[in-house]
Scaffold this motif. Structure first.
Motif, short mmCIF file in Angstrom:
data_model
loop_
_atom_site.label_atom_id
_atom_site.label_comp_id
_atom_site.label_asym_id
_atom_site.label_seq_id
_atom_site.Cartn_x
_atom_site.Cartn_y
_atom_site.Cartn_z
N GLY A 134 0.84 -1.20 0.00
CA GLY A 134 0.00 0.00 0.00
C GLY A 134 0.86 1.24 0.00
O GLY A 134 2.07 1.19 0.25
N GLN A 135 0.21 2.38 -0.29
CA GLN A 135 0.94 3.65 -0.38
C GLN A 135 1.60 4.03 0.94
O GLN A 135 2.51 4.86 0.97
CB GLN A 135 0.00 4.77 -0.82
CG GLN A 135 -0.57 4.58 -2.21
CD GLN A 135 0.01 5.59 -3.20
OE1 GLN A 135 1.00 6.26 -2.93
NE2 GLN A 135 -0.60 5.69 -4.37
N GLU A 136 1.11 3.44 2.01
CA GLU A 136 1.69 3.69 3.33
C GLU A 136 3.21 3.47 3.34
O GLU A 136 3.94 4.10 4.10
CB GLU A 136 1.07 2.74 4.37
CG GLU A 136 -0.16 3.28 5.03
CD GLU A 136 0.06 4.65 5.65
OE1 GLU A 136 0.85 4.71 6.61
OE2 GLU A 136 -0.52 5.63 5.16
N LEU A 137 3.64 2.56 2.48
CA LEU A 137 5.07 2.24 2.44
C LEU A 137 5.92 3.49 2.22
O LEU A 137 7.03 3.60 2.72
CB LEU A 137 5.35 1.22 1.32
CG LEU A 137 6.80 0.74 1.25
CD1 LEU A 137 7.17 -0.11 2.46
CD2 LEU A 137 7.07 -0.04 -0.02
N ARG A 138 5.36 4.44 1.47
CA ARG A 138 6.14 5.64 1.18
C ARG A 138 6.38 6.46 2.45
O ARG A 138 7.46 6.99 2.67
CB ARG A 138 5.43 6.49 0.12
CG ARG A 138 5.32 5.74 -1.21
CD ARG A 138 4.34 6.39 -2.15
NE ARG A 138 4.77 7.70 -2.57
CZ ARG A 138 3.98 8.59 -3.19
NH1 ARG A 138 2.72 8.27 -3.43
NH2 ARG A 138 4.43 9.75 -3.55
N LYS A 139 5.37 6.52 3.29
CA LYS A 139 5.54 7.23 4.56
C LYS A 139 6.51 6.48 5.45
O LYS A 139 7.38 7.07 6.09
CB LYS A 139 4.19 7.36 5.27
CG LYS A 139 3.40 8.51 4.75
CD LYS A 139 2.24 8.91 5.66
CE LYS A 139 1.42 9.94 4.92
NZ LYS A 139 0.82 9.43 3.66
N THR A 140 6.33 5.16 5.48
CA THR A 140 7.22 4.34 6.29
C THR A 140 8.67 4.55 5.85
O THR A 140 9.57 4.73 6.66
CB THR A 140 6.85 2.86 6.13
OG1 THR A 140 5.44 2.75 6.31
CG2 THR A 140 7.56 2.00 7.15
N PRO A 184 8.95 9.36 -4.20
CA PRO A 184 8.68 8.07 -3.54
C PRO A 184 8.66 8.21 -2.02
O PRO A 184 8.02 7.43 -1.33
CB PRO A 184 9.83 7.17 -3.99
CG PRO A 184 10.87 8.07 -4.57
CD PRO A 184 10.15 9.28 -5.06
N LEU A 185 9.37 9.22 -1.52
CA LEU A 185 9.43 9.41 -0.08
C LEU A 185 8.57 10.59 0.37
O LEU A 185 8.65 11.01 1.52
CB LEU A 185 10.88 9.63 0.35
CG LEU A 185 11.84 8.52 -0.06
CD1 LEU A 185 13.27 8.91 0.23
CD2 LEU A 185 11.49 7.22 0.66
#
Ligand code: SF4
Lengths: 246, 260, 479
Positions: free
Chosen positions: C47-53, C373-374
């Motif tokens: 999920g897009q959450e990975l970018r925040k992580t 990406p980040l």
């Protein structure tokens, strides 16, 4: 839907001085939804132009004025995504080193809504019963779409206008090149961008380009007019108000 | 290491290091999470049926990645197919056909040297470099011989430690007998790998590398390469061209697991 | 060496907009890569959450940079490599020159590396009589043409196949062609010779892993693997911020970087390099040197407002969506770093006043942040830079720029402070605008300093009555 809630208008300076009919349409729609509207007439500008140009001192003064005027308001509604972004997000940047002010601007930011956001998310209304005869394309303004994440709301409201054909232009969410003082300081770049935007609008075959921010629409209108295009710009409030009680 | 102390001190100062700000104690992870443990267990107990499924995944992703995936799945058939490739393909830089392969047990079992049709093709192996005392030739001489053979070869045959299916990523480590250049310098790269080496994705790979005790003991070595397809570039008008500097073609064979 | 000015920004921008060939190249770049990257984000298994992580991983690494760099250095040395620390561009260049001298290096092959562009390494090596070949195809083209890269991932994006064809036939002596595969083959041939004869390979580092003691390099062409496998010496340069703590974090970030850079799940070749080849291995360099470069980064690190910028992994995704970059191309930015990332990094590394136009020449549309990406908040940092420019800043040695704009905004502040004054000015404006040239009820020409607006577009005039006036009348009428 709550009855006779109070909403206070926070009118973008461009609307106030150049497009007053947009604010009038907004009043019509809000009143049509059973709300009581009021408008502090001392308001001028939220300070965004100064802030974006780096003049934080000046922007802070404008913010303080805004707070004095609007602090007593229960719900603040504005016809501009970028003004709401200023109040909701950037006021916090301006006062990040002043805890007391920070708390005040945070509180005010939470009560400030963009027009379509207010109707759809707060009132839970997606159809205001409007009617419009024509072909419309939607320009997704950057601050609205990317900073406030408001996109579904205006599109839902538009989709429910009867008799209207909604067409999608190419790169609807691409910047129109306005960017405040950027448009004057780097006018060649700004013009190249709005030229693309206008070409995409014309190619869509629409009669009207609609949006939620007169900053972008003023820029787009300027280019449409220079090109002598018959395509009209309309704020979404005008579409929602225009034929809704005919 | 001249400059190190001041350099690190400058950073410490920028970070405001001092009492109460010593940095995060948990910056290096030292124990696997429950999910990571579970993933490790899943990798270790993967059934033959699941591996077959992974083979199917590779078959699918190979095309878009410009990988030639071959259906042969036993050593004899694979040897035959490789033999045909060697015969069919033309050398890019000269006329002579020579092929180089890793010194690797799986590749030895292909017995390419006994394929009659490969008469006239030189088969090199990147042998272990021994050097050291008592060796007949120095390590340097062995290395330069290997280099010469690799440069002369138009096909390089290697195996790989793992193959992550979702992205068709091959994992290779530098080891005695496993020349890095064999997967790089020849125009065509052929990989033969056992089905047991298939993983689902990169997350599995990294979980293994990080938490599997055997992997930990071995480490990443001084050079670990992940290879997902042949060499490519889009630097001229974004037109995708295969064979920029590395191999133009990547052929993949997966050896079916022995029946239990 | 690293003299940067943005005075050229506007001029080059105007030229670029007028160049139809460049415009179509930029359009093609953005219309392909922008959506491809977005599409991959949307289909992330995590999920897009990975970018925040992943942003969190990077941020934590930056906040622990001293600890990570010490660990990296210890681990690389354990693996037999040598680690150097360079506080300035000059130190970094000198270290490399010394290594070259020690190994009697005559020929260098290089993988694409932003930090070596930043410190002007090629020039110094050439001065020392060393033959330097850029091996990334785009960089190779740029080097032959003696130009500067215009995109941090696709350096020759501004060149057409015809231009490359002409360049190759002039410089490589190959028959003219405009067929990209043939051109690529011509470069392949020319560079193969270089790879096989070079005695030093120089690369950057995409992202080091502290716990294992490896740098990573990513490429699709294989040129970096060549440069790190064939020559007897490998020298890697890394900006000191390009590091993460551990493998699991690196896995996420490398994948995101590949998505941002090339719309790929993972770069074609990812190499982990931890030291020179072992004694009993068949090939690989006999010596490995890692040069860790500060060159202004510790100053960014020390400023909370800009520390986030050190999370950047130089993937170039922000260039592929930026409307301004899409019009003006990379040349206008005046340094190796172009596009939105350049607009923030260049002022911070080379002086805010030097790069004033870079700080103000954006629309703040936020497309960069959405593509990153980040999710690095470039617009926020652009605003912070503008504030420094407008109000001056001692820590960054920024002189407040021209007084006139400041005076204008201060006057404006006085006007908007009181509605009565504001209304008065609007009245005057309303009257005065009537003398301006008009077209269909719109203003066709504005006076200085607003004239830029009306070069090619009109402006809606002020309304006879503001909304506030109309509102007052309406409310008055109600009573
Ligand atoms: S700012 Fe983000 S998108 Fe731009 S180069 Fe850096 S990491 Fe990539």
């Amino acid at each position: 839907m709550q009855k006779k809630d109070n909403v206070t208008l926070f009118v973008q300076c461009i609307v106030d001085t150049m497009y007053p009919e947009v604010a009038e349409s907004m009043v019509d729609v809000l009143e049509g939804l059973g709300l009581h509207v009021d408008c502090p007439t001392e308001q001028t500008c939220c300070g965004q132009p100064a802030f974006n140009a780096g003049h934080q001192q000046v922007a802070r003064a404008a913010a303080e004025k805004f707070i004095t005027i609007f602090e007593g308001a229960q719900t603040i509604v504005s016809p501009s995504g970028s003004c709401v972004n200023m109040v909701r997000n950037h006021y916090q940047d301006l006062f990040k080193d002043d805890p007391a002010m920070l708390a005040r601007v945070k509180a005010i930011g939470e009560r400030t809504f963009e027009f379509t956001e207010y109707i759809v998310d707060v009132l839970g209304v997606e159809d205001v019963g409007a009617r419009f005869n024509g072909k419309v394309t939607y320009h997704a303004s950057c601050h609205l779409n990317r900073f406030l994440h408001i996109d579904r709301q205006p599109r839902a409201l538009l989709a429910n206008i009867s008799d209207m054909t909604l067409v999608e232009m190419k790169d609807a969410d691409k910047c129109c090149g306005f960017g405040g003082t950027f448009a004057v300081k780097f006018s060649e770049i700004s013009e190249a961008l709005v030229e693309d935007k206008v070409n995409n609008i014309i190619a869509s075959g629409a009669d009207v380009v609609a949006g939620c921010d007169m900053g972008c629409l003023m820029n787009i209108e300027g280019m449409l007019s220079r090109k002598q295009s018959p395509v009209k710009v309309m704020h979404i409030a005008e579409l929602l108000a225009g034929k809704s009680y005919e | 290491m001249p400059g190190r102390t001041e350099f690190i001190q400058t950073i410490g100062k920028a970070l405001g290091r001092g009492a109460g700000n010593a940095g995060d104690a948990d910056i290096f992870t030292t124990t696997a999470s429950l999910e990571q443990e579970a993933l490790l267990a899943r990798i270790k107990t993967r059934s033959a049926a699941e591996r077959k499924q992974l083979r199917g995944v590779i078959e699918q992703v190979a095309g878009p990645l410009h990988i030639d995936f071959h259906p042969e799945d036993n050593l004899d058939d694979i040897a035959g197919a490789i033999g045909r490739l060697i015969l069919e393909k033309d050398p890019e830089w000269g006329t002579e056909k020579s092929v180089v392969r890793w010194d690797h047990p799986l590749l030895s079992r292909l017995h390419l040297e006994s394929l009659a049709e490969l008469d006239g093709v030189t088969l090199h192996t990147t042998d272990c470099v021994s050097g050291g005392q008592g060796a007949k030739v120095s390590a340097a001489a062995q290395r330069s011989a290997i280099r010469e053979n690799v440069e002369a070869s138009f096909i390089g045959i290697t195996s790989a430690d793992y193959l992550a299916a979702a992205t068709a990523t091959l994992v290779m480590r530098s080891r005695p007998g496993h020349a890095r250049s064999a997967s790089l310098v020849p125009s065509i790269h052929i990989v033969v790998i056992e089905e047991e080496k298939l993983l689902a994705n990169l997350e599995e790979l990294y979980t293994l590398l990080k938490w599997d005790p055997e992997e930990q003991a071995q480490g990443l070595t001084n050079c670990l390469s992940l290879i997902s397809g042949p060499s490519k570039t889009g630097d001229i008008e974004l037109v995708m061209v295969h064979g920029a500097h590395g191999p133009r073609e990547l052929h993949l064979f997966i050896v079916k697991g022995e029946a239990p | 060496m690293s003299e940067i000015t943005s005075a050229e920004y506007k001029k080059v921008a105007v030229d670029s907009i007028a160049d139809p060939v460049l415009q179509s190249a930029l359009e093609s770049l953005q219309s392909r890569l922008g959506p491809a990257t977005q599409n991959l984000y949307q289909n992330l298994p995590e999920g897009q959450e990975l970018r925040k992580t992943a942003h969190g991983y990077r941020r934590k690494a930056i906040d622990n940079l001293d600890i990570l760099l010490e660990a990296l250095a210890d681990n690389v040395e354990k693996n037999g490599g040598t680690v150097h620390f360079a506080a300035t561009d000059k130190e970094a260049v000198d270290i490399c020159l010394n290594i070259a001298r020690d190994h009697d290096v005559k020929k260098v092959v290089k993988g694409k590396s932003m930090v070596t562009e930043e410190i002007g390494l090629n020039h110094a090596l050439e001065e020392a009589g060393i033959d330097v070949a850029e091996t990334d195809l785009g960089e190779f083209i740029i080097q032959l043409a003696d130009e500067k890269p215009t995109h941090i991932v696709a350096p020759a994006i501004h060149k057409t196949r015809q231009q490359v064809g002409k360049l190759f036939s002039e410089k490589l002596g190959t028959p003219y062609t405009e067929d990209p595969p043939t051109l690529t083959f011509d470069a392949r041939k020319a560079l193969r010779e270089k790879f096989l004869t070079a005695d030093m390979g120089i690369t950057g580092c995409n992202l080091a892993c502290a716990e294992t003691g490896h740098i990573t390099t990513v490429s699709n062409e294989g040129n970096i693997r060549m440069s790190t496998t064939l020559p007897k010496v490998h020298v890697a340069f890394m900006g000191m911020e390009r590091i993460v703590a551990n493998l699991e974090e690196q896995q996420s970030i490398l994948r995101l970087m590949s998505m941002g850079a090339a719309g790929q799940q993972i770069g074609g070749y990812v190499s982990y390099i931890g030291g020179p080849a072992a004694e009993n291995h068949c090939d690989g360099p006999q010596a490995f040197h890692l040069i860790i470069v500060d060159n202004g980064r510790s100053k960014i690190l020390a400023d909370e407002e800009f520390r986030e910028m050190l999370c950047c992994i130089r993937c170039g995704a922000c260039l592929n969506v930026c409307p301004v970059y899409g019009k003006i191309g990379g040349q206008a930015y005046g340094s190796a770093y172009s596009g939105p990332v350049g607009a923030v990094v260049t002022p911070l590394l080379f002086g805010v006043n030097n790069a004033a136009d870079l700080c103000t020449g954006e629309t703040l549309c936020g497309a960069c942040r959405q593509a990153c990406p980040l999710e690095i908040n470039l617009p926020r940092m652009l605003l912070a830079l503008r504030a420094k420019l407008s109000e001056g800043d001692a820590k960054w040695g920024v002189q407040p720029k021209g007084k006139s704009e400041k005076l204008m905004f201060e006057a404006w502040q006085k006007i908007i402070k009181r509605r009565k004054v504001y209304d008065l000015f609007l009245k005057i404006g309303y009257v005065l605008q009537k003398i301006l040239p008009a077209q269909d009820g719109m203003i066709r020409r504005l006076p200085f300093p607003f004239n830029g607006w009306t070069n090619n577009r009109n402006l809606k005039p002020l309304a006879a009555k503001t909304f506030m006036q109309r509102w007052k009348e309406r409310e008055g009428g109600k009573q």
